[in-house]
Design a protein around this motif. Structure first.
Motif, PDB file in Angstrom:
ATOM      1  N   GLN A   1       1.098  -6.857  -5.562  1.00 37.83           N
ATOM      2  CA  GLN A   1       0.042  -6.138  -4.833  1.00 37.83           C
ATOM      3  C   GLN A   1       0.527  -4.762  -4.352  1.00 37.83           C
ATOM      4  N   ARG A   2       1.107  -4.029  -5.241  1.00 37.43           N
ATOM      5  CA  ARG A   2       1.453  -2.630  -4.963  1.00 37.43           C
ATOM      6  C   ARG A   2       0.662  -1.782  -5.929  1.00 37.43           C
ATOM      7  N   CYS A   3       0.300  -0.593  -5.478  1.00 40.05           N
ATOM      8  CA  CYS A   3      -0.323   0.347  -6.424  1.00 40.05           C
ATOM      9  C   CYS A   3       0.647   0.649  -7.548  1.00 40.05           C
ATOM     10  N   THR A   4       1.941   0.526  -7.237  1.00 45.41           N
ATOM     11  CA  THR A   4       2.979   0.859  -8.215  1.00 45.41           C
ATOM     12  C   THR A   4       3.459  -0.351  -9.007  1.00 45.41           C
ATOM     13  N   ALA A   5       2.871  -1.523  -8.793  1.00 47.09           N
ATOM     14  CA  ALA A   5       3.376  -2.752  -9.421  1.00 47.09           C
ATOM     15  C   ALA A   5       3.420  -2.620 -10.945  1.00 47.09           C
TER      16      ALA A   5
ATOM     17  N   GLN B   1      11.466   0.034   7.128  1.00 46.86           N
ATOM     18  CA  GLN B   1      12.487   1.068   6.942  1.00 46.86           C
ATOM     19  C   GLN B   1      11.892   2.315   6.294  1.00 46.86           C
ATOM     20  N   GLU B   2      10.988   2.099   5.344  1.00 48.14           N
ATOM     21  CA  GLU B   2      10.324   3.239   4.690  1.00 48.14           C
ATOM     22  C   GLU B   2       9.537   4.054   5.731  1.00 48.14           C
ATOM     23  N   SER B   3       8.924   3.357   6.676  1.00 45.17           N
ATOM     24  CA  SER B   3       8.213   4.063   7.762  1.00 45.17           C
ATOM     25  C   SER B   3       9.201   4.897   8.576  1.00 45.17           C
TER      26      SER B   3
ATOM     27  N   ILE C   1       8.378   0.305  -9.140  1.00 45.62           N
ATOM     28  CA  ILE C   1       8.186   0.328  -7.680  1.00 45.62           C
ATOM     29  C   ILE C   1       9.436   0.873  -6.998  1.00 45.62           C
ATOM     30  N   GLY C   2       9.259   1.263  -5.741  1.00 46.92           N
ATOM     31  CA  GLY C   2      10.438   1.653  -4.965  1.00 46.92           C
ATOM     32  C   GLY C   2      10.619   3.149  -4.799  1.00 46.92           C
ATOM     33  N   ALA C   3       9.502   3.875  -4.701  1.00 51.85           N
ATOM     34  CA  ALA C   3       9.589   5.326  -4.497  1.00 51.85           C
ATOM     35  C   ALA C   3      10.262   5.633  -3.164  1.00 51.85           C
ATOM     36  N   GLU C   4      10.994   6.740  -3.113  1.00 56.05           N
ATOM     37  CA  GLU C   4      11.660   7.165  -1.881  1.00 56.05           C
ATOM     38  C   GLU C   4      10.822   8.248  -1.206  1.00 56.05           C
TER      39      GLU C   4
ATOM     40  N   SER D   1       3.882   1.323   6.366  1.00 60.28           N
ATOM     41  CA  SER D   1       4.447   2.562   5.803  1.00 60.28           C
ATOM     42  C   SER D   1       3.378   3.529   5.335  1.00 60.28           C
ATOM     43  N   ILE D   2       2.304   3.042   4.729  1.00 62.06           N
ATOM     44  CA  ILE D   2       1.281   4.005   4.293  1.00 62.06           C
ATOM     45  C   ILE D   2       0.624   4.681   5.507  1.00 62.06           C
ATOM     46  N   PRO D   3       0.287   3.942   6.580  1.00 61.68           N
ATOM     47  CA  PRO D   3      -0.193   4.668   7.768  1.00 61.68           C
ATOM     48  C   PRO D   3       0.786   5.737   8.240  1.00 61.68           C
TER      49      PRO D   3
HETATM   50  C1  UN1 Z   1       1.688   1.368  -2.797  1.00 57.24           C
HETATM   51  O1  UN1 Z   1       1.833   0.431  -3.557  1.00 57.24           O
HETATM   52  O2  UN1 Z   1       0.545   1.706  -2.449  1.00 57.24           O
HETATM   53  O3  UN1 Z   1       7.012   2.898  -4.472  1.00 57.24           O
HETATM   54  C2  UN1 Z   1       2.801   2.119  -2.192  1.00 57.24           C
HETATM   55  C3  UN1 Z   1       6.734   1.851  -3.886  1.00 57.24           C
HETATM   56  C4  UN1 Z   1       6.602   1.867  -2.386  1.00 57.24           C
HETATM   57  C5  UN1 Z   1       5.264   2.373  -1.988  1.00 57.24           C
HETATM   58  C6  UN1 Z   1       4.128   1.689  -2.704  1.00 57.24           C
HETATM   59  N1  UN1 Z   1       7.628   2.713  -1.831  1.00 57.24           N
HETATM   60  O4  UN1 Z   1       6.561   0.805  -4.489  1.00 57.24           O
END
Ligand code: UN1
Length: 498
Positions: A284-288, A107-109, A444-447, A158-160
């Motif tokens: 395993q999210r950059c935002t975790a 959905q984010e994609s 987590i959960g950026a829009e 979604s990142i691609p």
């Molecule tokens: C990432 O972890 O690299 O904000 C991206 C978020 C997601 C995107 C994470 N919408 O957690």
């Protein structure tokens, strides 16, 4: 879109090709080790062909009116909506995140592609007054040319799309290299762009290793911009390689994201947020959420709540909608996380979890227990990115110390504070060194309509998504239109011009 193991070629110049004598690699379901996809191990000559195709397609795509480019993106989004369930299942099977999160990612994609399609009718420049009469000043945005998008395995669709849709709407052509572990997802994304009518050469896919395909792409002199999301060590290398060619290198790297829990917080609300932030996508999210910084007065109570809830946290088959956490993404991930757990055991108190899950169907995959350490700020697990379901909890006496601890790490991607004090919440927006701050919500959960990225070693200052996505992929041209029919010299004639 079948769900069994599927074979893909490279997508170059609008065709799926199988380079002669090409070698292949397979992607594996981390829940049960079934094969999910078979992909081409690309070579430097494949890279050369893909960049050539992208370069040849550039002029035609640049000259396609941006609203028309947007229409193609809307068709891609429409097709992706139709195949959301299938694509979500492939994300879960190839990466291991639970199906609800996989559908959220797809959905984010879709959201982002639609948002970028709309940009086709904006792509705003500026109009600015001139210091001279009968002169008009404005800026226009122009594409950069051939853009390289290198994406990670944790958000394999979604990142691609954050990269590809933004690069395409702004008139660039793209060579895309997905992370090898989730390369089937990457190929499925490209198929949707193909079906949506993207012209030949505008989007190309080369799968294969970072050391061969990635490096050749970054170093190709015809490539002007590289957009990379991944680990900090690889990111540093990408930056240095790009720098030699004076390229614009956009980096989205690690995080060590804190949640600050103040003594006036709504604890049940914070509990839901911390569980989702720390153990969603198995951490395993950059935002975790990897650090929980808790005010002394609520520390014992909240830790009790956290461990009680985690005792019944369902870990298992990520396709089962009742499951909260699936496997970690690969054998390498499992090994690295278990190593960090051992490091943590040496200087911190293991409060919960800490083991690989075994027995029954667990034995076929890479399942770990959600893990909580009580630690002191400064320990390795409190400062280094683990990228797994491991939460470090740190006790602090007050807000000032909470902020000091939160900021005293090398990264600055996301951050959060739970408090009912509005003044403190706004203070935290000012104080937290991060690209993203959440108030009373997890890290987590950026829009997609907001810029995404971080400070310090999280990147090199850029942002993607939101309006920043346009900055990432365009050059600004300043235009001066003099309609005075005489030579007017800026800075020299401005006093006397009439
Ligand atoms: C990432 O972890 O690299 O904000 C991206 C978020 C997601 C995107 C994470 N919408 O957690």
């Amino acid at each position: 879109m079948p769900s069994h193991a599927e074979s893909y070629g490279l997508f170059i110049g609008g065709k799926w090709i199988e380079p002669p004598q090409s070698r292949r690699f397979e992607t594996v379901n981390p829940a049960n080790r079934e094969t999910v996809g078979s992909l081409v191990q690309g070579t430097t000559s494949d890279v050369d062909q893909a960049v050539t195709a992208a370069q040849q397609a550039f002029r035609g795509w640049k000259e396609t009116p941006a609203p028309k480019r947007g229409e193609i993106l809307l068709d891609v989004a429409r097709l992706m909506k139709r195949s959301k369930e299938d694509l979500g299942r492939i994300v879960t099977r190839e990466m291991g995140k639970v199906i609800g999160e996989a559908l959220g990612e797809v959905q984010e994609s879709i959201d982002f592609i639609e948002y970028m399609a709309g940009e086709g009718r904006r792509l705003f420049g500026e109009t600015v007054p001139s210091e001279l009469r009968s002169k008009f000043c404005l800026t226009v945005r122009q594409p950069k040319g051939v853009v390289v998008c290198i994406s990670p395995w944790n958000f394999p669709t979604s990142i691609p799309n954050w990269k590809i849709a933004a690069a395409l709407i702004t008139g660039n052509t793209v060579v895309f290299k997905p992370a090898s572990g989730t390369a089937r997802c990457g190929a499925e994304v490209v198929k949707l762009y193909e079906a949506g009518g993207i012209p030949p050469g505008v989007l190309n896919l080369v799968t294969g290793s970072g050391s061969v395909v990635g490096n050749a792409l970054i170093e190709d002199p015809r490539v002007r911009t590289v957009s990379f999301t991944g680990g900090v060590d690889t990111g540093r290398d990408v930056y240095v390689r790009g720098a030699r060619g004076l390229k614009m290198v956009h980096l989205e790297l690690g995080g060590k994201n804190p949640v600050i829990l103040m003594d006036d917080a709504d604890l049940p609300l914070a509990l839901d947020g911390v569980l989702f932030g720390a153990f969603g996508t198995a951490g395993q999210r950059c935002t975790a959420t990897s650090r929980l910084i808790v005010h002394d007065r609520v520390y014992d109570e909240f830790l009790g709540m956290l461990t009680d809830r985690l005792a019944q946290f369902p870990v298992g088959d990520p396709l089962d909608p009742r499951i909260a956490m699936g496997p970690v993404a690969s054998a390498d991930q499992e090994k690295k996380i278990l190593e960090y757990i051992e490091i943590g055991k040496r200087d911190s108190r293991l409060r919960l979890g800490g083991h690989k899950l075994t027995g029954g169907s667990y034995d076929r995959g890479y399942f770990l227990e959600p893990t909580i350490f009580e630690t002191k700020h400064g320990s390795r697990i409190s400062k280094e990115e683990i990228f797994g379901p491991v939460l470090s909890v740190i006790r602090v006496p007050d807000y000032a110390e909470a902020v000091r601890v939160a900021n005293d790490v090398e990264y600055g991607l996301s951050s959060a504070i739970y408090t009912r004090d509005v003044n403190r919440a706004f203070r935290a927006i000012d104080d937290l060194e991060a690209g993203i701050t959440y108030i009373n919500a997890p890290t987590i959960g950026a829009e997609v309509q907001l810029p995404f990225g971080g400070v310090k070693n999280t990147g090199n200052g850029g942002r993607e998504a939101g309006s920043a996505a346009i900055e990432e992929f365009t050059e600004i041209k300043s235009v001066f239109v003099d309609f005075s029919s005489k030579l007017q010299r800026a800075q020299i004639d401005s006093e006397t011009a009439a």
